[in-house]
Design an enzyme around this catalytic site. Structure first.
Site, PDB file in Angstrom:
ATOM      1  N   TYR A  64       0.856  -1.182   0.000  1.00 23.50           N
ATOM      2  CA  TYR A  64       0.000   0.000   0.000  1.00 23.50           C
ATOM      3  C   TYR A  64       0.890   1.229   0.000  1.00 23.50           C
ATOM      4  O   TYR A  64       1.897   1.266   0.710  1.00 23.50           O
ATOM      5  CB  TYR A  64      -0.893  -0.003   1.247  1.00 23.50           C
ATOM      6  CG  TYR A  64      -1.722   1.250   1.433  1.00 23.50           C
ATOM      7  CD1 TYR A  64      -2.783   1.546   0.564  1.00 23.50           C
ATOM      8  CD2 TYR A  64      -1.454   2.146   2.477  1.00 23.50           C
ATOM      9  CE1 TYR A  64      -3.556   2.698   0.751  1.00 23.50           C
ATOM     10  CE2 TYR A  64      -2.229   3.294   2.665  1.00 23.50           C
ATOM     11  CZ  TYR A  64      -3.264   3.561   1.802  1.00 23.50           C
ATOM     12  OH  TYR A  64      -4.031   4.698   1.976  1.00 23.50           O
ATOM     13  N   ASP A 120       9.281   2.733  -0.524  1.00 30.41           N
ATOM     14  CA  ASP A 120       8.283   3.466   0.261  1.00 30.41           C
ATOM     15  C   ASP A 120       8.495   3.076   1.722  1.00 30.41           C
ATOM     16  O   ASP A 120       8.098   2.002   2.167  1.00 30.41           O
ATOM     17  CB  ASP A 120       6.865   3.108  -0.218  1.00 30.41           C
ATOM     18  CG  ASP A 120       5.803   3.851   0.588  1.00 30.41           C
ATOM     19  OD1 ASP A 120       6.163   4.556   1.547  1.00 30.41           O
ATOM     20  OD2 ASP A 120       4.603   3.708   0.249  1.00 30.41           O
ATOM     21  N   LYS A 152       4.809   9.248   8.772  1.00 30.54           N
ATOM     22  CA  LYS A 152       4.619   8.712  10.128  1.00 30.54           C
ATOM     23  C   LYS A 152       5.668   9.209  11.134  1.00 30.54           C
ATOM     24  O   LYS A 152       5.586  10.326  11.603  1.00 30.54           O
ATOM     25  CB  LYS A 152       4.534   7.190  10.085  1.00 30.54           C
ATOM     26  CG  LYS A 152       3.340   6.744   9.188  1.00 30.54           C
ATOM     27  CD  LYS A 152       2.984   5.300   9.366  1.00 30.54           C
ATOM     28  CE  LYS A 152       1.997   4.817   8.332  1.00 30.54           C
ATOM     29  NZ  LYS A 152       0.612   4.803   8.734  1.00 30.54           N
TER      30      LYS A 152
HETATM   31  N1  PLP Z   1       2.944   4.375   2.196  1.00 37.22           N
HETATM   32  C1  PLP Z   1       2.868   3.458   3.158  1.00 37.22           C
HETATM   33  C2  PLP Z   1       3.828   2.298   3.143  1.00 37.22           C
HETATM   34  C3  PLP Z   1       1.918   3.565   4.162  1.00 37.22           C
HETATM   35  O1  PLP Z   1       1.838   2.633   5.111  1.00 37.22           O
HETATM   36  C4  PLP Z   1       1.035   4.672   4.140  1.00 37.22           C
HETATM   37  C5  PLP Z   1      -0.001   4.802   5.180  1.00 37.22           C
HETATM   38  O2  PLP Z   1      -0.232   3.959   6.000  1.00 37.22           O
HETATM   39  C6  PLP Z   1       1.168   5.619   3.140  1.00 37.22           C
HETATM   40  C7  PLP Z   1       2.136   5.442   2.172  1.00 37.22           C
HETATM   41  C8  PLP Z   1       0.280   6.809   3.112  1.00 37.22           C
HETATM   42  O3  PLP Z   1       0.599   7.674   4.173  1.00 37.22           O
HETATM   43  P1  PLP Z   1      -0.489   8.696   4.722  1.00 37.22           P
HETATM   44  O4  PLP Z   1      -1.551   7.888   5.366  1.00 37.22           O
HETATM   45  O5  PLP Z   1       0.293   9.564   5.673  1.00 37.22           O
HETATM   46  O6  PLP Z   1      -0.976   9.470   3.554  1.00 37.22           O
END
Ligand code: PLP
Length: 437
Positions: A144, A239, A267
């Site tokens: 994700y 990511d 985060k």
């Molecule tokens: N990338 C990863 C691996 C994530 O776990 C998340 C959110 O949980 C995101 C991107 C998106 O981040 P945000 O919720 O701060 O937009």
């Protein structure tokens, strides 16, 4: 367990927000029942609107690596607020956080701050396309990356396919710019790359996939990704919105010692405030406006309050043995639960890395791709989640989500939690509570 206040607040919230929430998983649809409304957090505990206390393993889905209301983070936020909450102009605080990160992370040379993980990924994809002049992106089934249009896609049938949007509102043309391949499958990636090599801008992966269970990949597989992308002039994006500053200060890049081309963060980097970031070599980052022609901007980017929170939190993460200690406490907790499951012959296994863990209901030794997760096992999670709430433990309300240990989860708290989880497992699987602490 009292639920009156949470229930009343949820009923009211349904009048204001779709599904009563501002982010879907919070609605408790996967586990059933009413979502808890929280009033307060301190250390590893949270209190709901009915005044009940829980040991919190959700930790706001990862940002709170020091737990709730950490004194140094709180003080940094309060001090920053006193000086003004936003200027829309550069501040010293952006330099300070960037310096702290770049001096302690040898995998990136420059960084750009944004306001969420989604924004970081969206910008990283644009940057990769801008740098390579190519349109396509490869993502992995089971990873994700936030709600970026091009990445809210799932695999069709076949080894590697153009994505099918997994949300309404994403035009086919956008989904068609993404190829989806299974994790841990070299052949699928080789096929996709040999078919479209000259059109692929980037391969994006959560190097520690933690949004669909914890699908730990081998270092060899991640090295394979590094090699094959390099050979074809494709940029590799890690990511690290979850893994960044979590499995070590340099995240998964440092953990596996693999240098991707672009890394995204979120985060933990914001100390509980809304921050995301993306970083890369100087050479790649100079493509971003105003230096280069890849446009990306934000009214609240580099917000001083958020920068101060991030700096305070990351300074604590840099204390000697911080990550070792996190990992040791987590391993002891996870090891105890796994031994209990074996002794009681319960089909339950906790997978973990650093201070991330995932409760899987399986007898398998490893789970590396999303199709290895039995959807029926989620019924066990649902039952366990309910019992744990009654006993004062809060896990994120979905069996596909991971849990987090913070520095506020002491050995004593983790031992208390392990005892409660063992008793809950015994209740769910109808075992005797023998051996339950
Ligand atoms: N990338 C990863 C691996 C994530 O776990 C998340 C959110 O949980 C995101 C991107 C998106 O981040 P945000 O919720 O701060 O937009």
């Amino acid at each position: 367990m009292q639920r009156q206040q949470s229930e009343a607040l949820f009923e009211e919230a349904k009048r204001y927000f779709p599904g009563g929430v501002n982010s879907p998983v919070r609605a408790f649809r996967s586990v059933g029942g009413t979502p808890l409304f929280f009033e307060k957090g301190d250390g590893c505990h949270v209190w709901d609107a009915d005044g009940q206390r829980y040991i919190d393993f959700c930790c706001s889905w990862g940002p709170l690596i020091l737990g709730h209301n950490h004194a140094k983070v709180r003080e940094a936020i309060v001090d920053a607020v006193g000086l003004g909450t936003s200027f829309g102009a550069p501040t010293r605080k952006e330099n300070e956080l960037a310096k702290l990160i770049l001096e302690n992370n040898r995998y990136i040379e420059m960084i750009r701050f944004v306001s969420s993980g989604t924004e970081a990924v969206m910008s990283a994809i644009r940057l990769a396309r801008g740098v390579t002049g190519r349109p396509l992106v490869i993502k992995f089934e089971g990873c994700y990356h936030g709600h970026v249009d091009a990445l809210l896609v799932k695999a069709g049938s076949g080894l590697s396919t153009f994505g099918i949007s997994s949300s309404a509102g994403i035009p086919e043309a956008v989904a068609n710019d993404t190829i989806v391949v299974p994790l841990n499958d070299r052949r699928a990636l080789e096929v996709a790359i040999s078919d479209y090599a000259h059109d692929i801008a980037a391969v994006i992966i959560e190097p520690i996939p933690a949004n669909n269970g914890l699908l730990l990949q081998t270092k060899e597989y991640l090295e394979f990704l590094r090699d094959i992308t390099r050979r074809h002039g494709i940029l590799l994006i890690f990511d690290e919105v979850i893994s960044g500053f979590r499995v070590g200060f340099s995240g998964a890049a440092g953990y596996y010692d693999i240098r991707p081309d672009i890394i995204t963060y979120g985060k933990i980097i914001g100390g509980g405030m809304p921050v995301g970031a993306y970083g890369a070599s100087r050479d790649i980052m100079r493509h971003i406006a105003p230096e280069g022609d890849v446009y990306q901007a934000g009214t609240l980017s580099g917000n001083p309050v958020a920068m101060a929170a991030g700096r305070a939190q990351l300074t604590e993460c840099l204390q000697p043995d911080f990550y070792q200690d996190q990992a040791q406490r987590t391993e002891a907790f996870v090891g105890r639960l796994n031994r209990f499951a074996v002794a009681q012959q319960i089909p339950f296994k906790v997978f973990s890395i650093g201070s991330i863990f995932w409760f899987a209901f399986t007898a398998k030794e490893a789970i590396r791709s999303s199709d290895e997760i039995d959807p029926k096992s989620m019924e066990h999670f649902r039952a366990l989640h309910k019992v744990l709430l009654e006993r004062g433990i809060y896990l994120g309300p979905s069996g596909y989500e991971v849990g987090f240990v913070s520095s506020a989860h002491t050995e004593a708290v983790l031992s208390e939690a392990a005892g409660l989880i063992e008793a809950a497992l015994a209740a769910v699987f109808n075992r005797s509570a023998e051996g339950v602490a």
